[in-house]
Design a protein around this motif. Structure first.
Motif, PDB file in Angstrom:
ATOM      1  N   ILE A   1       0.809  -1.212   0.000  1.00  0.00           N
ATOM      2  CA  ILE A   1       0.000   0.000   0.000  1.00  0.00           C
ATOM      3  C   ILE A   1       0.847   1.269   0.000  1.00  0.00           C
ATOM      4  CG2 ILE A   1      -1.632   1.342   1.404  1.00  0.00           C
ATOM      5  CD1 ILE A   1      -3.141  -1.153   1.986  1.00  0.00           C
ATOM      6  N   PRO A   2       1.863   1.405   0.877  1.00  0.00           N
ATOM      7  CA  PRO A   2       2.615   2.672   0.898  1.00  0.00           C
ATOM      8  C   PRO A   2       3.260   3.045  -0.432  1.00  0.00           C
ATOM      9  CG  PRO A   2       3.091   1.408   2.869  1.00  0.00           C
ATOM     10  CD  PRO A   2       2.296   0.517   1.963  1.00  0.00           C
ATOM     11  N   THR A   3       3.735   2.068  -1.193  1.00  0.00           N
ATOM     12  CA  THR A   3       4.405   2.391  -2.456  1.00  0.00           C
ATOM     13  C   THR A   3       3.437   2.907  -3.517  1.00  0.00           C
ATOM     14  OG1 THR A   3       4.193   0.053  -3.090  1.00  0.00           O
ATOM     15  CG2 THR A   3       6.280   0.752  -2.093  1.00  0.00           C
ATOM     16  N   GLU A   4       2.147   2.645  -3.370  1.00  0.00           N
ATOM     17  CA  GLU A   4       1.173   3.081  -4.371  1.00  0.00           C
ATOM     18  C   GLU A   4       0.262   4.195  -3.865  1.00  0.00           C
ATOM     19  OE1 GLU A   4      -0.917   0.109  -6.491  1.00  0.00           O
ATOM     20  OE2 GLU A   4       0.725  -1.335  -6.428  1.00  0.00           O
TER      21      GLU A   4
ATOM     22  N   LYS B   1      -6.457  -4.667  -4.090  1.00  0.00           N
ATOM     23  CA  LYS B   1      -5.146  -5.041  -3.552  1.00  0.00           C
ATOM     24  C   LYS B   1      -5.234  -6.348  -2.780  1.00  0.00           C
ATOM     25  CE  LYS B   1      -2.245  -2.821  -4.212  1.00  0.00           C
ATOM     26  NZ  LYS B   1      -1.412  -2.701  -5.434  1.00  0.00           N
ATOM     27  N   VAL B   2      -6.311  -6.525  -2.032  1.00  0.00           N
ATOM     28  CA  VAL B   2      -6.486  -7.755  -1.248  1.00  0.00           C
ATOM     29  C   VAL B   2      -6.625  -8.959  -2.171  1.00  0.00           C
ATOM     30  CG1 VAL B   2      -7.991  -8.957   0.380  1.00  0.00           C
ATOM     31  CG2 VAL B   2      -7.496  -6.530   0.715  1.00  0.00           C
ATOM     32  N   PHE B   3      -7.461  -8.852  -3.194  1.00  0.00           N
ATOM     33  CA  PHE B   3      -7.732  -9.988  -4.075  1.00  0.00           C
ATOM     34  C   PHE B   3      -6.503 -10.412  -4.872  1.00  0.00           C
ATOM     35  CE2 PHE B   3     -12.432  -8.561  -4.218  1.00  0.00           C
ATOM     36  CZ  PHE B   3     -12.660  -9.191  -3.010  1.00  0.00           C
ATOM     37  N   THR B   4      -5.693  -9.448  -5.302  1.00  0.00           N
ATOM     38  CA  THR B   4      -4.538  -9.807  -6.113  1.00  0.00           C
ATOM     39  C   THR B   4      -3.428 -10.464  -5.305  1.00  0.00           C
ATOM     40  OG1 THR B   4      -3.777  -7.513  -5.850  1.00  0.00           O
ATOM     41  CG2 THR B   4      -4.908  -8.083  -7.897  1.00  0.00           C
ATOM     42  N   GLU B   5      -3.486 -10.379  -3.984  1.00  0.00           N
ATOM     43  CA  GLU B   5      -2.490 -11.050  -3.149  1.00  0.00           C
ATOM     44  C   GLU B   5      -2.916 -12.459  -2.757  1.00  0.00           C
ATOM     45  OE1 GLU B   5       0.489  -9.972  -2.493  1.00  0.00           O
ATOM     46  OE2 GLU B   5       0.150  -8.076  -3.546  1.00  0.00           O
ATOM     47  N   ILE B   6      -4.137 -12.849  -3.065  1.00  0.00           N
ATOM     48  CA  ILE B   6      -4.633 -14.174  -2.670  1.00  0.00           C
ATOM     49  C   ILE B   6      -3.875 -15.305  -3.357  1.00  0.00           C
ATOM     50  CG2 ILE B   6      -6.633 -15.715  -2.845  1.00  0.00           C
ATOM     51  CD1 ILE B   6      -8.407 -13.386  -2.125  1.00  0.00           C
ATOM     52  N   PRO B   7      -3.608 -15.248  -4.666  1.00  0.00           N
ATOM     53  CA  PRO B   7      -2.881 -16.374  -5.285  1.00  0.00           C
ATOM     54  C   PRO B   7      -1.527 -16.652  -4.646  1.00  0.00           C
ATOM     55  CG  PRO B   7      -3.862 -14.984  -6.976  1.00  0.00           C
ATOM     56  CD  PRO B   7      -4.026 -14.263  -5.685  1.00  0.00           C
ATOM     57  N   ALA B   8      -0.744 -15.608  -4.388  1.00  0.00           N
ATOM     58  CA  ALA B   8       0.559 -15.817  -3.754  1.00  0.00           C
ATOM     59  C   ALA B   8       0.406 -16.353  -2.348  1.00  0.00           C
ATOM     60  CB  ALA B   8       1.351 -14.505  -3.734  1.00  0.00           C
ATOM     61  N   SER B   9      -0.637 -15.896  -1.631  1.00  0.00           N
ATOM     62  CA  SER B   9      -0.873 -16.378  -0.265  1.00  0.00           C
ATOM     63  C   SER B   9      -1.251 -17.852  -0.230  1.00  0.00           C
ATOM     64  CB  SER B   9      -1.981 -15.549   0.404  1.00  0.00           C
ATOM     65  OG  SER B   9      -1.628 -14.188   0.452  1.00  0.00           O
TER      66      SER B   9
ATOM     67  N   ALA C   1      -0.419  -6.717   7.989  1.00  0.00           N
ATOM     68  CA  ALA C   1       0.503  -5.910   7.185  1.00  0.00           C
ATOM     69  C   ALA C   1      -0.210  -4.731   6.538  1.00  0.00           C
ATOM     70  CB  ALA C   1       1.157  -6.785   6.115  1.00  0.00           C
ATOM     71  N   PHE C   2      -1.416  -4.939   6.034  1.00  0.00           N
ATOM     72  CA  PHE C   2      -2.177  -3.846   5.426  1.00  0.00           C
ATOM     73  C   PHE C   2      -2.501  -2.775   6.467  1.00  0.00           C
ATOM     74  CE2 PHE C   2      -4.060  -5.091   1.133  1.00  0.00           C
ATOM     75  CZ  PHE C   2      -2.966  -5.870   0.812  1.00  0.00           C
ATOM     76  N   PHE C   3      -2.903  -3.212   7.647  1.00  0.00           N
ATOM     77  CA  PHE C   3      -3.231  -2.240   8.696  1.00  0.00           C
ATOM     78  C   PHE C   3      -1.993  -1.452   9.119  1.00  0.00           C
ATOM     79  CE2 PHE C   3      -3.641  -1.233  13.263  1.00  0.00           C
ATOM     80  CZ  PHE C   3      -4.708  -0.348  13.187  1.00  0.00           C
ATOM     81  N   ALA C   4      -0.875  -2.139   9.313  1.00  0.00           N
ATOM     82  CA  ALA C   4       0.365  -1.457   9.700  1.00  0.00           C
ATOM     83  C   ALA C   4       0.845  -0.516   8.607  1.00  0.00           C
ATOM     84  CB  ALA C   4       1.447  -2.485  10.041  1.00  0.00           C
ATOM     85  N   SER C   5       0.661  -0.903   7.341  1.00  0.00           N
ATOM     86  CA  SER C   5       1.117  -0.053   6.238  1.00  0.00           C
ATOM     87  C   SER C   5       0.272   1.206   6.121  1.00  0.00           C
ATOM     88  CB  SER C   5       1.087  -0.843   4.928  1.00  0.00           C
ATOM     89  OG  SER C   5      -0.240  -1.250   4.612  1.00  0.00           O
ATOM     90  N   VAL C   6      -1.037   1.096   6.328  1.00  0.00           N
ATOM     91  CA  VAL C   6      -1.884   2.292   6.296  1.00  0.00           C
ATOM     92  C   VAL C   6      -1.588   3.180   7.505  1.00  0.00           C
ATOM     93  CG1 VAL C   6      -4.249   3.137   6.324  1.00  0.00           C
ATOM     94  CG2 VAL C   6      -3.692   1.127   4.992  1.00  0.00           C
ATOM     95  N   LEU C   7      -1.348   2.555   8.650  1.00  0.00           N
ATOM     96  CA  LEU C   7      -1.021   3.325   9.843  1.00  0.00           C
ATOM     97  C   LEU C   7       0.318   4.038   9.694  1.00  0.00           C
ATOM     98  CD1 LEU C   7      -1.961   4.009  12.745  1.00  0.00           C
ATOM     99  CD2 LEU C   7      -0.674   1.996  13.519  1.00  0.00           C
ATOM    100  N   GLY C   8       1.293   3.359   9.108  1.00  0.00           N
ATOM    101  CA  GLY C   8       2.597   3.982   8.902  1.00  0.00           C
ATOM    102  C   GLY C   8       2.626   4.970   7.759  1.00  0.00           C
ATOM    103  N   TRP C   9       1.853   4.684   6.700  1.00  0.00           N
ATOM    104  CA  TRP C   9       1.638   5.570   5.553  1.00  0.00           C
ATOM    105  C   TRP C   9       2.839   5.658   4.616  1.00  0.00           C
ATOM    106  CZ3 TRP C   9      -3.044   6.571   4.229  1.00  0.00           C
ATOM    107  CH2 TRP C   9      -3.334   7.578   3.303  1.00  0.00           C
TER     108      TRP C   9
END
Length: 360
Positions: free
Chosen positions: A166-169, A191-199, A241-249
């Motif tokens: 998230i922060p890079t975009e 963003k969530v859906f596109t990370e599902i295959p790798a997960s 990770a998504f929550f921490a990235s939005v919090l960190g910005w």
């Protein structure tokens, strides 16, 4: 470094969302911006020249965007830069489709990063396999340690592989969203859906190498259960990770925050301190520990009777020693993993909406 390069790449055009995608507002303004950048490369009177050229192009672009949006019944951002209304012509589902397809292309266009992600899983799995190769049936404690590693390593990789997504975009997101291109909801879930295959695929590779080399067992049902548990644990760590990235910005702030969210889950996973020995005032960390539920679920599946008899000699005794309950898999562990994942995704979405609209 030429400041005109940054100016040309990020500020010259405002995207307008139509029924079938993005359109450039004005080719003439784009050519004018290139001419402005060419003049700026000489570094002569760069500050004043770029300022005048930028304000001129920005004013022209704003007039054309206002005219275009009025023709399509879209409202342009107000004076604060925030959208006062968003009425897409194609609907949320098509927005989600196009954004997800764009995110997928971004992932596929960086094969070096994808190869590194695959390599890190394979490398650590090989190290784990060599260390614990073909454990004997009476090595229950070592087996429990391997099961914990299978859950821990995959979730750790899931956290750090997604902490900067998230922060890079965010600069691109902010510009497109304030132009009325899409909703926050569709961008976030794309963003969530596109990370599902790798997960799903990367933990499958890691678990396949570890499971069939460490344990002298070919029970596909137990393996499937453990893979599902690892996948859900990776999803929970990705949500964190998504929550921490939005919090960190910013990427650096997000990296700095991630250990603060992951360490409590690691400490209260049940591998280092028994569940019943956790002090009452620390139970909140145990309740929110997604590693605890993933670890407990893997232990119950492997040493219990899910998918057939257990491979270990004293499987039920191992579950009892670790103060776990075999019925907790469906009653507690799997629902808790889904709940924690949803909770962190919702918190990240609310925080993203708040920070975007109120400039926090």
């Amino acid at each position: 470094y030429n400041p005109a390069d940054f100016y040309i790449k990020t500020l010259v055009e405002s995207p307008v969302f139509t029924g079938y995608g993005y359109e450039n507002v004005s080719q003439n303004n784009f050519m004018a911006s290139r001419e402005a950048g060419a003049h700026c490369t000489g570094f002569r009177r760069i500050a004043s020249f770029c300022s005048v050229q930028y304000e001129t192009i920005r004013r022209n672009l704003r007039e054309e965007v206002l005219h275009t949006i009025n023709d399509t019944n879209n409202k342009f951002p107000n004076s604060s830069g925030m959208p006062v209304d968003k009425s897409s012509n194609i609907g949320i589902l098509k927005e989600l489709y196009h954004l997800s397809w764009r995110n997928l292309k971004i992932i596929l266009r960086n094969p070096a990063l994808n190869h590194l992600r695959l390599l890190q899983h394979v490398f650590v799995a090989i190290i784990c396999s060599i260390t614990f190769f073909q454990l004997e049936p009476d090595k229950e404690r070592d087996m429990a340690g391997v099961l914990f590693l299978m859950v821990f390593v995959t979730s750790l990789f899931g956290l750090f592989n997604n902490i900067q997504v998230i922060p890079t975009e965010l600069p691109l997101f902010a510009r497109e969203y304030r132009s009325g291109a899409y909703y926050i909801l569709t961008w976030f879930f794309s963003k969530v859906f596109t990370e599902i295959p790798a997960s799903a695929v990367l933990p499958l590779i890691f678990n396949t190498i570890c499971f069939f080399t460490v344990f002298e067992v070919t029970n596909a049902v137990k393996f499937g259960y453990i893979w599902i548990i690892c996948y859900l644990t990776v999803q929970a760590s990705t949500a964190v990770a998504f929550f921490a990235s939005v919090l960190g910005w910013t990427p650096l702030n997000a990296l700095a925050l991630s250990p603060a969210f992951y360490a409590p889950s690691f400490i209260f996973s049940g591998q280092f301190i028994l569940i019943e020995n956790v002090r009452e005032y620390m139970e909140i960390f145990q309740i929110l520990s997604f590693l605890r539920y993933g670890h407990e679920g893997a232990i119950i599946v492997f040493f219990g009777h899910y998918g057939g008899d257990t491979y270990a000699l004293n499987g039920n005794a191992t579950i009892a020693t670790l103060t776990m309950d075999e019925d907790a898999l469906w009653n507690k562990d799997l629902p808790a993993l889904v709940g924690i994942t949803g909770m962190y995704y919702i918190l990240a979405l609310i925080l993203l909406y708040t920070r975007t609209h109120f400039r926090i």
